[in-house]
Motif scaffolding. Structure first.
Motif, PDB file in Angstrom:
ATOM      1  N   VAL A   1      15.518   4.973  -5.220  1.00  0.00           N
ATOM      2  CA  VAL A   1      15.319   5.366  -3.829  1.00  0.00           C
ATOM      3  C   VAL A   1      13.861   5.071  -3.483  1.00  0.00           C
ATOM      4  CG1 VAL A   1      15.369   7.263  -2.154  1.00  0.00           C
ATOM      5  CG2 VAL A   1      17.036   7.201  -4.029  1.00  0.00           C
ATOM      6  N   GLU A   2      13.629   4.305  -2.431  1.00  0.00           N
ATOM      7  CA  GLU A   2      12.271   3.963  -2.017  1.00  0.00           C
ATOM      8  C   GLU A   2      11.709   5.068  -1.128  1.00  0.00           C
ATOM      9  OE1 GLU A   2      12.120   0.134  -0.226  1.00  0.00           O
ATOM     10  OE2 GLU A   2      13.038  -0.883  -1.942  1.00  0.00           O
ATOM     11  N   LEU A   3      10.461   5.448  -1.402  1.00  0.00           N
ATOM     12  CA  LEU A   3       9.795   6.503  -0.642  1.00  0.00           C
ATOM     13  C   LEU A   3       8.493   5.958  -0.063  1.00  0.00           C
ATOM     14  CD1 LEU A   3      10.222   9.397  -3.246  1.00  0.00           C
ATOM     15  CD2 LEU A   3      11.609   9.028  -1.190  1.00  0.00           C
ATOM     16  N   GLU A   4       8.196   6.332   1.169  1.00  0.00           N
ATOM     17  CA  GLU A   4       6.977   5.861   1.832  1.00  0.00           C
ATOM     18  C   GLU A   4       6.379   6.979   2.671  1.00  0.00           C
ATOM     19  OE1 GLU A   4       5.479   2.426   5.020  1.00  0.00           O
ATOM     20  OE2 GLU A   4       7.583   2.537   4.401  1.00  0.00           O
ATOM     21  N   LEU A   5       5.057   7.190   2.523  1.00  0.00           N
ATOM     22  CA  LEU A   5       4.346   8.172   3.339  1.00  0.00           C
ATOM     23  C   LEU A   5       4.069   7.560   4.705  1.00  0.00           C
ATOM     24  CD1 LEU A   5       2.895  10.937   3.480  1.00  0.00           C
ATOM     25  CD2 LEU A   5       0.833   9.774   2.654  1.00  0.00           C
ATOM     26  N   LEU A   6       4.470   8.259   5.776  1.00  0.00           N
ATOM     27  CA  LEU A   6       4.333   7.710   7.125  1.00  0.00           C
ATOM     28  C   LEU A   6       3.047   8.133   7.826  1.00  0.00           C
ATOM     29  CD1 LEU A   6       7.995   8.112   8.448  1.00  0.00           C
ATOM     30  CD2 LEU A   6       6.935   6.132   7.342  1.00  0.00           C
ATOM     31  N   ASP A   7       2.403   9.192   7.364  1.00  0.00           N
ATOM     32  CA  ASP A   7       1.195   9.700   8.017  1.00  0.00           C
ATOM     33  C   ASP A   7      -0.069   9.285   7.278  1.00  0.00           C
ATOM     34  OD1 ASP A   7       2.499  11.150  10.099  1.00  0.00           O
ATOM     35  OD2 ASP A   7       3.062  12.667   8.624  1.00  0.00           O
TER      36      ASP A   7
ATOM     37  N   ASN B   1      -9.195   4.888   5.514  1.00  0.00           N
ATOM     38  CA  ASN B   1      -8.938   3.647   4.778  1.00  0.00           C
ATOM     39  C   ASN B   1      -7.762   3.791   3.806  1.00  0.00           C
ATOM     40  OD1 ASN B   1     -11.276   2.450   5.997  1.00  0.00           O
ATOM     41  ND2 ASN B   1     -12.545   3.515   4.480  1.00  0.00           N
ATOM     42  N   GLN B   2      -6.801   4.592   4.213  1.00  0.00           N
ATOM     43  CA  GLN B   2      -5.639   4.825   3.355  1.00  0.00           C
ATOM     44  C   GLN B   2      -4.764   3.582   3.265  1.00  0.00           C
ATOM     45  OE1 GLN B   2      -3.406   8.631   3.728  1.00  0.00           O
ATOM     46  NE2 GLN B   2      -1.649   7.339   4.198  1.00  0.00           N
ATOM     47  N   LYS B   3      -4.483   3.178   2.063  1.00  0.00           N
ATOM     48  CA  LYS B   3      -3.570   2.066   1.850  1.00  0.00           C
ATOM     49  C   LYS B   3      -2.138   2.594   1.903  1.00  0.00           C
ATOM     50  CE  LYS B   3      -6.884  -0.392  -1.071  1.00  0.00           C
ATOM     51  NZ  LYS B   3      -7.162  -0.985  -2.407  1.00  0.00           N
ATOM     52  N   GLU B   4      -1.173   1.688   1.774  1.00  0.00           N
ATOM     53  CA  GLU B   4       0.216   2.120   1.745  1.00  0.00           C
ATOM     54  C   GLU B   4       0.443   3.081   0.581  1.00  0.00           C
ATOM     55  OE1 GLU B   4       2.935  -1.424   3.676  1.00  0.00           O
ATOM     56  OE2 GLU B   4       2.597  -1.428   1.524  1.00  0.00           O
ATOM     57  N   VAL B   5       1.127   4.159   0.867  1.00  0.00           N
ATOM     58  CA  VAL B   5       1.479   5.131  -0.180  1.00  0.00           C
ATOM     59  C   VAL B   5       2.980   5.073  -0.351  1.00  0.00           C
ATOM     60  CG1 VAL B   5       1.401   7.523  -0.926  1.00  0.00           C
ATOM     61  CG2 VAL B   5      -0.476   6.586   0.434  1.00  0.00           C
ATOM     62  N   LYS B   6       3.408   4.452  -1.439  1.00  0.00           N
ATOM     63  CA  LYS B   6       4.832   4.295  -1.699  1.00  0.00           C
ATOM     64  C   LYS B   6       5.157   4.724  -3.124  1.00  0.00           C
ATOM     65  CE  LYS B   6       5.718   0.464   1.512  1.00  0.00           C
ATOM     66  NZ  LYS B   6       6.284  -0.910   1.656  1.00  0.00           N
ATOM     67  N   SER B   7       6.414   5.002  -3.348  1.00  0.00           N
ATOM     68  CA  SER B   7       6.876   5.349  -4.690  1.00  0.00           C
ATOM     69  C   SER B   7       8.369   5.074  -4.763  1.00  0.00           C
ATOM     70  CB  SER B   7       6.597   6.825  -4.991  1.00  0.00           C
ATOM     71  OG  SER B   7       6.932   7.145  -6.324  1.00  0.00           O
ATOM     72  N   LYS B   8       8.885   5.061  -5.989  1.00  0.00           N
ATOM     73  CA  LYS B   8      10.322   4.886  -6.196  1.00  0.00           C
ATOM     74  C   LYS B   8      10.855   6.045  -7.017  1.00  0.00           C
ATOM     75  CE  LYS B   8      10.509  -0.135  -5.740  1.00  0.00           C
ATOM     76  NZ  LYS B   8      10.903  -1.423  -6.367  1.00  0.00           N
ATOM     77  N   ALA B   9      11.891   6.675  -6.495  1.00  0.00           N
ATOM     78  CA  ALA B   9      12.522   7.785  -7.200  1.00  0.00           C
ATOM     79  C   ALA B   9      13.793   7.299  -7.877  1.00  0.00           C
ATOM     80  CB  ALA B   9      12.860   8.905  -6.216  1.00  0.00           C
TER      81      ALA B   9
END
Length: 378
Positions: A135-141, A146-154
């Motif tokens: 399951v792909e997870l992504e932080l939207l806020d 200078n925050q880069k993409e914050v993603k993870s896989k569950a």
């Protein structure tokens, strides 16, 4: 404390204390972001589970802790520093996380402690080509500059193929001796050890792998771990299972500390029963073998689950770790028997394995391996 005093504390004192805690946490996070202490954010997903129409998982958004994996030669001081990082978290509240699975999306928000819960359902059914699904997870806020993409896989476990049964197991004093009935010993082993130095009971790894294989030799029977340990120990416990060759599976822990509903921690029994019932409700097609110990209240919890979900439990194994409870536990076993479920109190893993072999749930050669592992340790 009288019942009325407890009610007053919970209705009046608890909201005040919780409000103070939230204001402190909000100020702490603001200072951490402004000073650069909090400069990298992570999504920490916990392994989930599901069926052909539904998946469930929990996760948390935190300051990136940078703990890493442990080594056998790590010092006690290093182990302590890593454990300190696990408990001194910087949780990120009230931010949105998007979950994506097989073309479906769900947007959820973190609570005051940074936790979020994903539950995706499909009337058409999911495509299941292997038990573990991503399951792909992504932080939207945006939380920091200078925050880069914050993603993870569950990872989510969906039973598939020839599944004979599921297994739900406790951890403390069931898989690993922790001294859960002796507070100081438990704290010492928790904070000064690591996944390599903490050793399971002899034969547990072989026994659990044999249950995972069942009678067809394929490790497809799912494992679920239910414990009253805090979520802060999740990565530690998952690493422990991997290091010692114990089948991986969803790990259901609990949040400790002051919350809207509790002063420190909710009831041990209520938490574990709730998690067992959640597994039962999602894995509707499976019967389960339940494994626990006599040190706390596993027999009582499992008895209640049997009463509320007739036909879901095929066997209960209880490790005898507290001699003074033996009579009480055997009485619970008799009550289970009246409900059509056998429970046995075992001194060690070999005793449980021999019983499972007699029932035809595991192979005889696996029992020989379990005995050999125990003899090697003894």
């Amino acid at each position: 404390m009288t019942k009325s005093q407890k009610s007053f504390s919970k209705s009046i004192v608890l909201p005040i204390l919780y409000g103070v805690k939230r204001r402190f946490s909000k100020a702490k996070l603001w200072v951490g972001i402004k000073t650069g202490i909090v400069k990298s954010i992570m999504i920490l997903p916990y392994k989930g589970f599901g069926n052909e129409n539904e998946i469930f998982l929990i996760g948390r958004v935190l300051k990136d802790r940078g703990i890493g994996i442990s080594n056998l030669d790590d010092s006690r001081w290093l182990n302590f520093k890593k454990m300190y990082k696990r408990f001194m978290t910087w949780e990120i509240p009230r931010v949105k996380v998007k979950a994506m699975f097989q073309g479906l999306e769900q947007i959820v928000s973190t609570d005051d402690e940074g936790y979020f819960e994903v539950r995706i359902q499909s009337d058409l059914g999911f495509e299941i080509n292997q038990p573990w699904q991503e399951v792909e997870l992504e932080l939207l806020d945006q939380v920091v500059k200078n925050q880069k993409e914050v993603k993870s896989k569950a990872l989510v476990f969906i039973p598939s193929g020839n599944v004979e049964y599921g297994v739900i197991s406790d951890i403390d004093d069931t898989i690993v001796p922790t001294g859960a009935t002796r507070i100081w010993e438990m704290l010492k082993t928790t904070f000064l050890g690591n996944a390599h130095t903490r050793l399971p009971f002899a034969g547990v790894g072989e026994f659990y792998r044999s249950l995972s294989k069942g009678t067809d030799g394929v490790e497809s029977n799912p494992f679920f771990y239910v414990s009253s340990s805090p979520w802060n120990l999740y990565d530690f416990l998952m690493e422990f299972l991997e290091v010692h060759g114990i089948p991986k599976g969803p790990l259901m822990l609990r949040d400790l500390g002051l919350s809207r509903e509790q002063f420190f921690a909710g009831s041990h029994s209520e938490h574990k029963l709730f998690q067992v019932e959640k597994i039962f409700e999602i894995e509707k097609q499976l019967q389960f073998i339940l494994i626990g110990d006599s040190g706390q209240h596993d027999p009582e919890i499992y008895l209640q689950a049997i009463k509320e979900y007739p036909g879901k439990v095929k066997m209960v194994y209880i490790r005898d770790v507290l001699e003074r409870r033996e009579k009480e536990v055997l009485e619970i076993a008799r009550e289970m028997e009246e409900l059509g479920v056998e429970m046995i109190l075992v001194k060690d893993t070999v005793e449980a394995a021999l019983h499972a072999k007699e029932k035809g749930w595991i192979w005889e050669e696996d029992v020989r391996d379990i005995i050999a592992e125990k003899e090697a340790v003894d």
